[in-house]
Every structure is written in structure tokens, then in C-alpha cells.
Scaffold this active site. Structure first.
Site, PDB file in Angstrom:
ATOM      1  N   ASP A 185       4.772  25.182  -5.865  1.00 37.51           N
ATOM      2  CA  ASP A 185       4.643  23.987  -5.028  1.00 37.51           C
ATOM      3  C   ASP A 185       4.373  24.443  -3.606  1.00 37.51           C
ATOM      4  O   ASP A 185       5.087  25.277  -3.060  1.00 37.51           O
ATOM      5  CB  ASP A 185       5.955  23.197  -5.088  1.00 37.51           C
ATOM      6  CG  ASP A 185       5.903  21.963  -4.205  1.00 37.51           C
ATOM      7  OD1 ASP A 185       5.030  21.117  -4.427  1.00 37.51           O
ATOM      8  OD2 ASP A 185       6.743  21.862  -3.290  1.00 37.51           O
ATOM      9  N   GLU A 269      -0.570  22.783  -7.880  1.00 36.51           N
ATOM     10  CA  GLU A 269      -1.031  21.437  -7.564  1.00 36.51           C
ATOM     11  C   GLU A 269      -2.492  21.505  -7.169  1.00 36.51           C
ATOM     12  O   GLU A 269      -2.906  22.407  -6.456  1.00 36.51           O
ATOM     13  CB  GLU A 269      -0.277  20.903  -6.341  1.00 36.51           C
ATOM     14  CG  GLU A 269       1.144  20.562  -6.581  1.00 36.51           C
ATOM     15  CD  GLU A 269       1.816  20.307  -5.243  1.00 36.51           C
ATOM     16  OE1 GLU A 269       2.093  19.142  -4.941  1.00 36.51           O
ATOM     17  OE2 GLU A 269       2.057  21.279  -4.507  1.00 36.51           O
ATOM     18  N   ASP A 352      11.705  21.421  -3.028  1.00 37.41           N
ATOM     19  CA  ASP A 352      10.497  22.160  -3.381  1.00 37.41           C
ATOM     20  C   ASP A 352      10.623  22.902  -4.708  1.00 37.41           C
ATOM     21  O   ASP A 352       9.669  22.995  -5.477  1.00 37.41           O
ATOM     22  CB  ASP A 352      10.127  23.135  -2.259  1.00 37.41           C
ATOM     23  CG  ASP A 352       9.850  22.400  -0.951  1.00 37.41           C
ATOM     24  OD1 ASP A 352       9.440  21.228  -1.017  1.00 37.41           O
ATOM     25  OD2 ASP A 352      10.059  22.995   0.124  1.00 37.41           O
TER      26      ASP A 352
END
Ligand SMILES: [Zn+2]
Length: 370
Positions: A185, A269, A352
Site C-alpha cells: 500500500d 494498487e 496502512d
């Protein structure tokens, strides 16, 4: 773990390209011989050697003269490398090699070396782009892979053209499968957080350089434009930018190599960073912008080593979901919430790390679907 590798490919230049290549062979020979003569004369008259820097300055001057202006038509790196060759020849004498010889058109050693700078050289499946020559068709079973360093163009006595493409590449044999999978992340505070509970901070040395840049920028804005102090600061600033870029590249290089070597499947991502960087400080925005660079490195290294990168849709609510029970907690949308407790299963989350775990799970789900 980077290694140099050379690919030799057969070139099929057009008539015009052949003419320019032959001209370049001639010019490199001419420059080499002229420089050799100067070295000999200088040694004879003043008993001193001539080094590359001096020869290179002479070359620049020659190009400005009417008689030698033809040198401008050919690849400048070829001419510079020809001078470097000569200097290397003198160095080799210290190790027992003979005195450098003049080059003759009749030895049929037609070749010159050019250098990669600012994307002047590129290779795809059918064409190689070279300085001054443009795109030349080539044929080979393999497409040169890796970061191009230089290319040597040569012609055999029978009139065949070849390019030896020297690339910097990573050694494939060093990365075995590990059985590990990881979710990453992009951090809001640090650089990134990973599902193995590791948080990677922004490198401190880079932050320091960025602080220096900010300070210098403020100073520069106070000085009058064009003054000698302004000029000095401008150059210092340019150097600092270069330093920051190198530090960033180095950081991304090492981190991506480590992640790819430690894991077989990497879930990330698929982010569009442009919207995110607005309100951060300079350091943060430079690092956030480097997310693309980081992902690109992960992808090419994974491909290289036979590992897998999975991009998770950016609208997947990785931050809001509880990675333990799947409960969606919209309150976590608030970026200032760094830690939270799931109201359903009671597990406490680091924002996170939880997101990276969700990214891993979602990525693995996508992998199974495919
Ligand atoms: Zn939960």
C-alpha cells in the site's frame, strides 16, 4: 547484481544510412590519426603526453573550422570514443602493448562506438534507432533487453553491417522462488506499507537533499536574476536536483529488487497519484510521484525473474475494509485516522498495514479468477 551483456545483430541499412556509416568510419579514423599525430608531435617537442580532455577540446575546435566542418555531419560520440580509444592505447603501453598505430582504410576494420544519452538509442523488435542514422532495420532471433549503454557499429570486409548492443542487465540466476506473496500500500506518511507488517519510510538522505533544495529555492527567489550569485545558486540547485533524482532512483532500485527477490506474487494498487499529491510537501510529492516509477520497476523485474505483479483496481476500498472479517468501515475514509479498531470483530488495525493486507487478498482473488 547488474551484469553487462552484448547482443550482436545484423543490420540492414538503407543506401543513405550506409553512406553515412561509411562516412562515420572515415571520420573516426581521421580523428584518431590526427590526434595520434598531435600526441607524437607534442611528445617530440615538449616531452609531455596529451590527455583525452585536451584532445576532446581540439575536436570541438576542429568542427568550427571550414576545412574540418565535415566532422559535424557524423555522430559526435563516435568521434569522442575514437579519441578515448587512442588514449586507452597509450595506457595499454604501460602494460606492455605496442605504440598505437595509424589506422588505414585498407585494414578493413570499419567500426565505431556510440553512447547512450537522452534516449538517442532505442531498440524494438525490428528497428534500432542510432544517433544521426535514425531507425535501421535489423534481424536477430533475440531483441536486446536491458538498459542500453553503448553500441558498436561495424562493417565486415564483405560489406555486412552489424551492431553490437551493450546492455546493462540483471543476473537472472540469482532469484529462486520463495513461496511468499505480498501486498503493498502506498503510504501517506512513509513510502509504503506491506502486508508482512513492514513499513518503508521515505529515505532520510533524500529528505535532507530536498530540504536543501527548498532552502536554496527560497534564497534564489531573493537574489536578482542574472547576478553572479544567482547564477552560482542556480547551478547548485541543478546539482541538488540531480542528486535527489539519483538518490530516489537508487532507493527505488534497491527496494524493488528486494521485494521481487523476496516474493513470488506482488499485489499493488493501480493508483492515479496526480490527485493525491496536491497538499503534501515537496519531499512527499516527489516520492509520491515516484510510485509509478516504483511500480514500473516492480513489473519489469518481476517479468525478468518470472514473478507476478497484480494490480488491484483503485476503487477497491482497501483502507476501509477490515482485513480480518471483511467489515467495511467508512469512517476510515478520514485520512487522519492512522489506527482503528474493527467494530465487528474487535481487531485493531494499523491503517496502512491493513490496507496492504486487503490489497494482497484482493490481488490473490483476482489471480484465482484469471
Ligand atoms: Zn473486523
Amino acid at each position: 547484481m547488474t551484469i553487462a551483456k552484448a547482443y550482436k545483430v545484423r543490420l540492414y541499412p538503407t543506401k543513405t544510412q550506409q553512406e553515412l556509416m561509411i562516412k562515420t568510419f572515415g571520420c573516426t579514423r581521421f580523428v584518431y590519426n590526427k590526434a595520434l599525430h598531435i600526441c607524437q608531435e607534442t611528445y617530440r617537442t615538449s616531452k609531455r603526453p596529451v590527455f583525452y580532455g585536451e584532445l576532446s577540446r581540439m575536436l570541438t575546435f576542429w568542427k568550427t573550422t571550414t576545412e574540418l566542418s565535415f566532422l559535424k555531419a557524423v555522430d559526435k560520440f563516435a568521434l569522442q570514443n575514437s579519441l578515448r580509444d587512442l588514449c586507452q592505447g597509450f595506457t595499454n603501453m604501460k602494460h606492455g602493448a605496442g605504440y598505437p598505430k595509424y589506422k588505414s582504410k585498407h585494414d578493413h576494420h570499419d567500426s565505431y562506438k556510440t553512447q547512450f544519452t537522452n534516449n538517442n538509442i532505442a531498440v524494438d523488435n525490428t528497428y534500432i534507432k542510432l544517433p544521426k542514422l535514425g531507425h535501421i532495420r535489423y534481424r536477430d532471433k533475440k531483441t536486446p533487453q536491458g538498459k542500453i549503454r553503448n553500441v558498436t557499429i561495424s562493417r565486415t570486409p564483405s560489406g555486412k553491417y552489424y551492431a553490437s548492443v551493450c546492455v546493462e542487465t540483471e543476473d537472472v540466476r540469482e532469484l529462486p522462488m520463495t513461496g511468499n506473496q505480498i501486498g503493498i500500500d502506498l503510504g501517506i506518511k512513509g513510502f509504503c506499507a506491506m502486508s508482512n507488517h513492514e513499513k518503508v519510510e521515505n529515505p532520510r538522505f533524500l529528505n535532507k537533499t530536498l530540504q536543501q533544495i527548498q532552502k536554496l529555492q527560497r534564497e534564489l527567489s531573493r537574489k536578482s536574476k542574472g547576478s553572479s550569485n544567482w547564477e552560482k545558486n542556480r547551478i547548485r540547485l541543478a546539482r541538488l536536483y540531480e542528486k535527489a533524482t539519483n538518490q530516489k532512483r537508487d532507493f527505488l532500485e534497491k527496494l524493488s529488487t528486494r521485494i521481487v527477490s523476496e516474493n513470488d506474487v506482488i499485489c499493488i494498487e493501480d493508483l492515479h497519484v496526480s490527485g493525491m499529491v496536491k497538499n503534501y510537501n515537496l519531499a512527499q510529492s516527489i516520492l509520491s510521484a515516484s510510485w509509478y516509477e516504483f511500480v514500473a520497476k516492480l513489473i519489469y523485474k518481476a517479468k525478468w525473474y518470472g514473478k507476478t505483479v497484480i494490480k488491484v483496481n483503485r476503487f477497491y476500498p482497501s483502507s476501509q475494509l477490515c482485513s480480518a472479517c471483511g467489515h467495511k468501515n467508512p469512517l476510515v475514509k478520514d485520512l487522519s485516522i492512522r489506527e482503528w479498531i474493527c467494530p465487528v470483530c474487535g481487531i485493531s488495525h494499523d491503517r496502512d498495514i491493513n490496507a496492504s493486507t486487503n490489497i494482497l487478498n484482493e490481488g490473490l482473488r483476482q489471480l484465482e479468477v484469471v
